[in-house]
Structure formats: C-alpha cells, structure tokens
Motif scaffolding. Structure first.
Motif, PDB file in Angstrom:
ATOM      1  N   THR A   1       4.307  22.272   7.247  1.00 20.22           N
ATOM      2  CA  THR A   1       3.054  22.194   7.995  1.00 20.22           C
ATOM      3  C   THR A   1       2.318  23.532   8.019  1.00 20.22           C
ATOM      4  N   ASP A   2       2.958  24.600   7.545  1.00 20.63           N
ATOM      5  CA  ASP A   2       2.298  25.908   7.483  1.00 20.63           C
ATOM      6  C   ASP A   2       1.223  25.965   6.399  1.00 20.63           C
ATOM      7  N   VAL A   3       1.163  24.960   5.524  1.00 22.53           N
ATOM      8  CA  VAL A   3       0.184  24.977   4.428  1.00 22.53           C
ATOM      9  C   VAL A   3      -0.910  23.923   4.616  1.00 22.53           C
ATOM     10  N   LYS A   4      -1.174  23.538   5.866  1.00 18.65           N
ATOM     11  CA  LYS A   4      -2.238  22.564   6.154  1.00 18.65           C
ATOM     12  C   LYS A   4      -3.610  23.076   5.736  1.00 18.65           C
ATOM     13  N   ASP A   5      -3.831  24.378   5.857  1.00 15.64           N
ATOM     14  CA  ASP A   5      -5.110  24.988   5.490  1.00 15.64           C
ATOM     15  C   ASP A   5      -5.347  24.790   3.990  1.00 15.64           C
TER      16      ASP A   5
ATOM     17  N   ARG B   1      -3.514  27.564  -1.790  1.00 14.09           N
ATOM     18  CA  ARG B   1      -3.436  26.834  -3.055  1.00 14.09           C
ATOM     19  C   ARG B   1      -2.027  26.823  -3.640  1.00 14.09           C
ATOM     20  N   LYS B   2      -1.247  27.839  -3.361  1.00 18.10           N
ATOM     21  CA  LYS B   2       0.136  27.911  -3.851  1.00 18.10           C
ATOM     22  C   LYS B   2       1.034  28.264  -2.679  1.00 18.10           C
ATOM     23  N   TRP B   3       2.228  27.685  -2.677  1.00 15.94           N
ATOM     24  CA  TRP B   3       3.161  27.970  -1.585  1.00 15.94           C
ATOM     25  C   TRP B   3       4.596  27.815  -2.050  1.00 15.94           C
ATOM     26  N   LYS B   4       5.476  28.508  -1.328  1.00 13.76           N
ATOM     27  CA  LYS B   4       6.913  28.465  -1.619  1.00 13.76           C
ATOM     28  C   LYS B   4       7.597  27.674  -0.518  1.00 13.76           C
ATOM     29  N   CYS B   5       8.432  26.730  -0.898  1.00 13.71           N
ATOM     30  CA  CYS B   5       9.154  25.922   0.076  1.00 13.71           C
ATOM     31  C   CYS B   5      10.167  26.790   0.821  1.00 13.71           C
ATOM     32  N   PRO B   6      10.082  26.812   2.154  1.00 13.20           N
ATOM     33  CA  PRO B   6      11.035  27.621   2.916  1.00 13.20           C
ATOM     34  C   PRO B   6      12.451  27.047   2.921  1.00 13.20           C
ATOM     35  N   LYS B   7      12.597  25.791   2.541  1.00 12.65           N
ATOM     36  CA  LYS B   7      13.924  25.164   2.547  1.00 12.65           C
ATOM     37  C   LYS B   7      14.670  25.386   1.225  1.00 12.65           C
TER      38      LYS B   7
ATOM     39  N   TRP C   1       8.448  26.966  -5.862  1.00 14.89           N
ATOM     40  CA  TRP C   1       7.037  27.328  -5.782  1.00 14.89           C
ATOM     41  C   TRP C   1       6.187  26.135  -6.161  1.00 14.89           C
ATOM     42  N   HIS C   2       5.070  25.928  -5.462  1.00 10.62           N
ATOM     43  CA  HIS C   2       4.202  24.782  -5.715  1.00 10.62           C
ATOM     44  C   HIS C   2       2.744  25.189  -5.818  1.00 10.62           C
ATOM     45  N   ASP C   3       2.055  24.614  -6.785  1.00 10.23           N
ATOM     46  CA  ASP C   3       0.606  24.590  -6.815  1.00 10.23           C
ATOM     47  C   ASP C   3       0.234  23.354  -6.004  1.00 10.23           C
ATOM     48  N   ARG C   4      -0.632  23.504  -5.020  1.00  8.25           N
ATOM     49  CA  ARG C   4      -0.951  22.423  -4.086  1.00  8.25           C
ATOM     50  C   ARG C   4      -1.345  21.126  -4.792  1.00  8.25           C
ATOM     51  N   ASP C   5      -2.256  21.197  -5.760  1.00  9.73           N
ATOM     52  CA  ASP C   5      -2.750  19.992  -6.420  1.00  9.73           C
ATOM     53  C   ASP C   5      -1.696  19.356  -7.320  1.00  9.73           C
ATOM     54  N   VAL C   6      -0.966  20.176  -8.065  1.00 10.19           N
ATOM     55  CA  VAL C   6       0.081  19.652  -8.954  1.00 10.19           C
ATOM     56  C   VAL C   6       1.190  19.013  -8.128  1.00 10.19           C
ATOM     57  N   ASN C   7       1.587  19.667  -7.046  1.00 11.86           N
ATOM     58  CA  ASN C   7       2.629  19.124  -6.171  1.00 11.86           C
ATOM     59  C   ASN C   7       2.204  17.778  -5.587  1.00 11.86           C
TER      60      ASN C   7
ATOM     61  N   GLN D   1       0.821  -1.205   0.000  1.00 12.87           N
ATOM     62  CA  GLN D   1       0.000   0.000   0.000  1.00 12.87           C
ATOM     63  C   GLN D   1       0.858   1.259   0.000  1.00 12.87           C
ATOM     64  N   MET D   2       0.279   2.327  -0.536  1.00 17.53           N
ATOM     65  CA  MET D   2       0.972   3.604  -0.606  1.00 17.53           C
ATOM     66  C   MET D   2       0.234   4.610   0.273  1.00 17.53           C
ATOM     67  N   CYS D   3       0.956   5.235   1.188  1.00 14.75           N
ATOM     68  CA  CYS D   3       0.385   6.285   2.028  1.00 14.75           C
ATOM     69  C   CYS D   3       0.461   7.612   1.264  1.00 14.75           C
ATOM     70  N   ILE D   4      -0.678   8.257   1.059  1.00 12.17           N
ATOM     71  CA  ILE D   4      -0.677   9.520   0.320  1.00 12.17           C
ATOM     72  C   ILE D   4      -0.957  10.718   1.226  1.00 12.17           C
ATOM     73  N   ARG D   5      -0.868  10.510   2.510  1.00  5.15           N
ATOM     74  CA  ARG D   5      -1.111  11.575   3.477  1.00  5.15           C
ATOM     75  C   ARG D   5      -0.048  12.673   3.375  1.00  5.15           C
ATOM     76  N   ASP D   6      -0.488  13.901   3.462  1.00  5.17           N
ATOM     77  CA  ASP D   6       0.385  15.083   3.487  1.00  5.17           C
ATOM     78  C   ASP D   6       1.183  15.313   2.197  1.00  5.17           C
ATOM     79  N   ARG D   7       0.771  14.735   1.105  1.00  8.86           N
ATOM     80  CA  ARG D   7       1.545  14.896  -0.139  1.00  8.86           C
ATOM     81  C   ARG D   7       1.495  16.306  -0.700  1.00  8.86           C
ATOM     82  N   SER D   8       0.440  17.056  -0.418  1.00 10.89           N
ATOM     83  CA  SER D   8       0.386  18.437  -0.901  1.00 10.89           C
ATOM     84  C   SER D   8       1.240  19.360  -0.037  1.00 10.89           C
ATOM     85  N   GLN D   9       1.621  18.900   1.149  1.00  7.87           N
ATOM     86  CA  GLN D   9       2.448  19.695   2.058  1.00  7.87           C
ATOM     87  C   GLN D   9       3.936  19.394   1.925  1.00  7.87           C
ATOM     88  N   THR D  10       4.277  18.337   1.216  1.00 11.50           N
ATOM     89  CA  THR D  10       5.669  17.913   1.081  1.00 11.50           C
ATOM     90  C   THR D  10       6.251  18.464  -0.211  1.00 11.50           C
TER      91      THR D  10
END
Length: 75
Positions: A20-24, A28-34, A38-44, A2-11
């Motif tokens: 974890t700042d993008v749990k809300d 929809r779009k966020w920049k990785c602080p590391k 730049w990420h679109d939540r769904d595409v990422n 099985q594949m765990c797909i939890r938190d994939r839009s946050q990674t």
C-alpha cells in the motif's frame, strides 16, 4: 465470471504481497518489501491481470499453454 483488477499494480507479482506504500501513481518502480523483487508499475499490473485471467480460464477448464498459474500468484 468477472475479474477484479483493483490494486494490481500494488500487488507483488512474485509473492502476492500488497504494498500500500505505492498507491501514489507517481511511484513508477518499486521493490517488494517481502520478497525483494523489483517491479515496474505498469508491467507488474499487466502480469498480475494476465495471471488472474489465465487462472479464471483454467478454473473453467480451458487449458493455457506456456503459463504456470498458482492460486498464490493470482491473488
């Protein structure tokens, strides 16, 4: 297997950082602080799920053509 797909839009699909700042879900779009990517939540999320699935198949001996998967990017 099985594949765990939890938190994939946050990674971050580039460096694997879990933001974890993008749990809300309204974020929809966020920049990785590391790494600064730049990420679109769904595409990422889709890319992370695809990479994880491809890694599982490769671990089972099934060759995936056209995709380089490392253990870091498939976290």
């Amino acid at each position: 297997r099985q594949m765990c797909i939890r938190d994939r839009s946050q990674t971050c699909g580039c460096c694997g950082y879990k933001n974890t700042d993008v749990k809300d879900l309204s974020v929809r779009k966020w920049k990785c602080p590391k790494c600064g990517a730049w990420h679109d939540r769904d595409v990422n999320a889709q890319q992370n799920i695809y990479k994880t699935g491809a890694k599982i198949l490769q671990d089972e001996g099934i060759q995936i053509v056209g995709l380089h998967v490392t253990s870091k990017s498939a976290n």
